[in-house]
Scaffold this active site. Structure first.
Site, short mmCIF file in Angstrom:
data_model
loop_
_atom_site.label_atom_id
_atom_site.label_comp_id
_atom_site.label_asym_id
_atom_site.label_seq_id
_atom_site.Cartn_x
_atom_site.Cartn_y
_atom_site.Cartn_z
N SER A 342 24.58 19.68 -14.24
CA SER A 342 24.22 21.10 -14.25
C SER A 342 25.06 21.86 -15.25
O SER A 342 26.25 21.55 -15.44
CB SER A 342 24.42 21.67 -12.84
OG SER A 342 24.33 23.08 -12.86
N ALA A 364 19.02 25.37 -23.93
CA ALA A 364 17.65 25.66 -23.48
C ALA A 364 17.53 25.62 -21.96
O ALA A 364 16.46 25.92 -21.42
CB ALA A 364 16.67 24.66 -24.09
N SER A 407 16.41 32.31 -25.91
CA SER A 407 16.13 33.47 -25.07
C SER A 407 14.63 33.72 -25.00
O SER A 407 13.82 32.87 -25.40
CB SER A 407 16.88 34.69 -25.60
OG SER A 407 16.83 35.75 -24.65
N LYS A 410 10.97 38.30 -22.44
CA LYS A 410 11.08 38.95 -21.13
C LYS A 410 12.46 39.57 -20.92
O LYS A 410 12.69 40.28 -19.93
CB LYS A 410 10.76 37.94 -20.02
CG LYS A 410 9.28 37.52 -20.04
CD LYS A 410 8.99 36.41 -19.07
CE LYS A 410 7.50 36.05 -19.11
NZ LYS A 410 7.06 35.54 -20.42
N SER A 453 5.38 24.14 -19.34
CA SER A 453 5.15 24.10 -17.90
C SER A 453 4.97 25.53 -17.40
O SER A 453 5.76 26.41 -17.70
CB SER A 453 6.34 23.45 -17.19
OG SER A 453 7.54 24.14 -17.48
#
Length: 635
Positions: A342, A364, A407, A410, A453
């Site tokens: 992680s 990413a 980035s 949004k 996705s």
């Protein structure tokens, strides 16, 4: 009878072929003699019979040696018929030799005539069976039009000649020089003949073989065909066929990028190589849509080593396998190191960066699905905000040269936690860029990518295949779209331009109305939209309402302070940010709120940051609302 023969065992078929040839060869000798003497009763002595039978036996042996009885008659190619001709030439030579040795009264001219009579008797049945089988297979094949009579279209027609799925019935081409000609036995007609062809043959599909046709021209053509309620399919590109990625007959649905009409800009090779070639590169979130494409693009620039960081085991395994295959195909031998973990573990990240002497990081890794993050606020902030911070601090401590954040549009005046968390990640890097100068930080902001996705395109395709309905959140919702390869290439090039704390914005082209996109996809599938005016249509559009935190349209800039760069698709924005002490103080408070699971405080701190975050209604966080409901029940 034909089906019985076709379904017979291979030994039986070979036996029938041998018996037929043993009968056909003497018959061919008789025909040659009859033609030579001009009578049905040519003078045939005993020695002629001996020479003929000897020739027949030797010819069968030659045919066996040449492999003619191993060839499946129904699939015989021109090469097999060439082999047959060679065998008959040897047979004719044998006949001439035997007539001399026996001796037999066979005129020399009869031997020449024999070559042609034998070829007719031996080749015609084989050609006949192949033709019959081909026609039987085509009975159930669907008639199609091939649009494009160039090299790709001709190759497609040749490939479909043996296909049981499609039966080409005509070429359509815009070139006046090709129109009214015949290619591969198919007429070449102008585009205005499509309606007439469809009525006469009941064609429901058009296969596009457009070769190097420009993107804008391809878009106009596809939109014109879509209005005819035909299913539009496309043949693979010549590049994919040559590389072995696809076969010419593997037609597929029209790619949505063809509808966008966005012309590609050739990448700057110098910018692509700048921070990758012969360097150690790490990609976080390597198994995601953007991360995996970044890995492919990085590998193409020949880094010294590629480090893949990914939390999801299967995603990491999949991209590792693919990259190793590319390594083998390209014979590059670039070390690929796959690491599970992680981005929220700073010590582990620092150890990884330091151990492998990482020089460039493409970050990413992020949670990007707006409704999912709205329902899981704390974990979304932990991953997007603190994951970026810890990764950036690890990069500084390990001496990484360049750190590029992926980035999103949004992050501009966000109305959701996901966008606010990504803007917060940008603020962190901007502050760190001012705090130190050893590691260069920059970020690249862009909109939706096709095929990622959660993208609407695969969702709409699945809904169309299932018979509908297609679900759209709002009739007026619009989005920017870009292909994943183009976005990844631009990210790498923008990252190479960074000078420290830069916010790069990609030119996403014209916005696309999602409702229009859905309707085009319906028409391209050869279906019609089901409406009040057309109640017997195939696919219905249903509007479900905006999801939590969703906007009608996305922006790429917070202010108007934007400048161009040397690349026509990359701009740089100068935007407000905090100093490091202010950012650090905000992060400490945000960390405590997340640790204590105070969701409302987390949201308030995001509102406090200079992220232009505009909260919409009450938070839909699952755990927060469940705990509030539980408290109300206890009271």
């Amino acid at each position: 009878m034909i089906n019985i023969l076709l379904n017979a065992s291979r030994p039986l078929k070979r036996f029938i072929s041998v018996v037929y040839d043993l009968v056909a060869i003497p018959a061919a000798v008789y025909m040659a003699m009859a033609l030579r003497h001009g009578t049905f009763t040519p003078p045939i002595e005993t020695n002629v019979y001996i020479a003929t039978m000897a020739t027949a036996v030797i010819t069968i042996g030659v045919f066996i040696k040449l492999g003619l009885y191993r060839a499946v008659v129904r699939f015989m190619t021109s090469k097999a018929f060439t082999t047959l001709a060679i065998g008959i030439a040897i047979s004719a030579t044998t006949l001439a030799t035997m007539s001399f040795l026996v001796p037999a009264a066979i005129p020399r001219s009869s031997v020449i005539i024999y070559f042609f009579t034998a070829f007719a008797l031996l080749g015609t049945p084989r050609l006949f069976i192949r033709s019959i089988v081909s026609q039987l297979g085509k009975i159930a094949a669907e008639p199609v039009i091939i649009y494009g009579a160039g090299q790709q279209g001709i190759a497609l027609a040749q490939a479909l000649a043996s296909s049981t799925s499609f039966r080409p019935c005509a070429f359509v081409d815009d070139s006046p020089q090709k129109q009214k000609t015949s290619i591969q036995g198919l007429k070449v007609l102008p585009a205005n003949s499509i309606d007439e062809i469809c009525k006469s043959i009941d064609v429901k599909k058009v296969l596009l073989a457009l070769g190097r046709t420009g993107t804008s021209q391809r878009k106009r053509l596809i939109e014109a065909l879509a209005d005819k309620n035909l299913e539009i399919l496309t043949a693979p590109s010549v590049t994919d066929i040559i590389s072995g990625k696809a076969r010419i007959e593997e037609v597929r649905e029209v790619e949505i990028e063809d509808l966008l009409g966005r012309e590609c800009v050739n990448p700057d090779t110098g910018l692509l190589e700048s921070n990758i070639k012969d360097k150690v590169v790490a990609v976080t979130g390597a198994g995601g849509s953007i991360g995996s494409e970044l890995c492919r693009q990085v590998l193409a620039q020949k880094p010294a080593k590629l480090i893949l960081l990914e939390l999801n085991e299967y995603s990491l395994y999949s991209i590792e396998q693919e990259l190793n295959e590319l390594n083998t195909i390209q014979d590059t031998g670039i070390p690929i190191i796959s690491i599970l973990g992680s981005v929220q573990k700073q010590n582990r990240l620092e150890t990884i960066f330091r151990t492998f002497k990482v020089q460039t990081v493409y970050h990413a890794a992020a949670y990007k699905h707006v409704p999912m993050v709205e329902h899981n606020v704390v974990e979304g902030v932990r991953n997007n905000v603190f994951g970026t911070w810890y990764c950036a601090e690890a990069a500084i401590a390990a001496g990484v040269e360049r750190f590029v954040l992926i980035s999103t549009d949004k992050a501009v005046r966000p109305t959701n936690v996901m966008g606010a968390s990504k803007r917060m990640a940008e603020l962190i890097l901007q502050a760190l860029a001012e705090r130190q100068r050893d590691t260069l930080f920059c970020m690249v902001r862009f909109g939706n990518v096709l095929g990622s996705s959660g993208s609407v395109v695969p969702l709409f395709r699945r809904q169309i295949k299932e018979g509908g309905p297609i679900t759209v959140t709002h009739p007026d919702i619009i989005r920017y779209f870009m292909t994943i390869p183009e976005a990844s290439q631009l990210v790498i090039q923008a990252g190479a331009m960074g000078k420290g704390g830069d916010v790069f914005v990609l030119d996403m082209g014209e916005p696309v109305k999602i409702t229009s996109l859905a309707k085009k996809m319906i028409r391209l599938s050869g279906l019609t939209e089901k409406t009040e005016q057309n109640p017997h249509g195939d696919i219905e559009l249903q509007f479900t309402g905006l999801r939590p935190g969703e906007k009608l349209y996305e922006e790429l800039l917070i202010g108007d302070n934007v400048e161009g760069t040397d690349h026509p698709r990359i701009m740089t924005a100068n935007e407000v940010h905090l100093s490091w002490p202010e950012t650090h103080n905000l992060l400490n408070r945000l960390d405590k709120a997340c640790h204590e699971f105070r969701v409302e405080d987390v949201i308030n701190l995001l509102l406090e940051a200079p992220a232009a975050y505009s909260k919409q209604g009450e938070s839909p966080d699952w755990v927060l609302n469940a705990s509030l409901n539980a408290s109300k029940t206890l009271k």
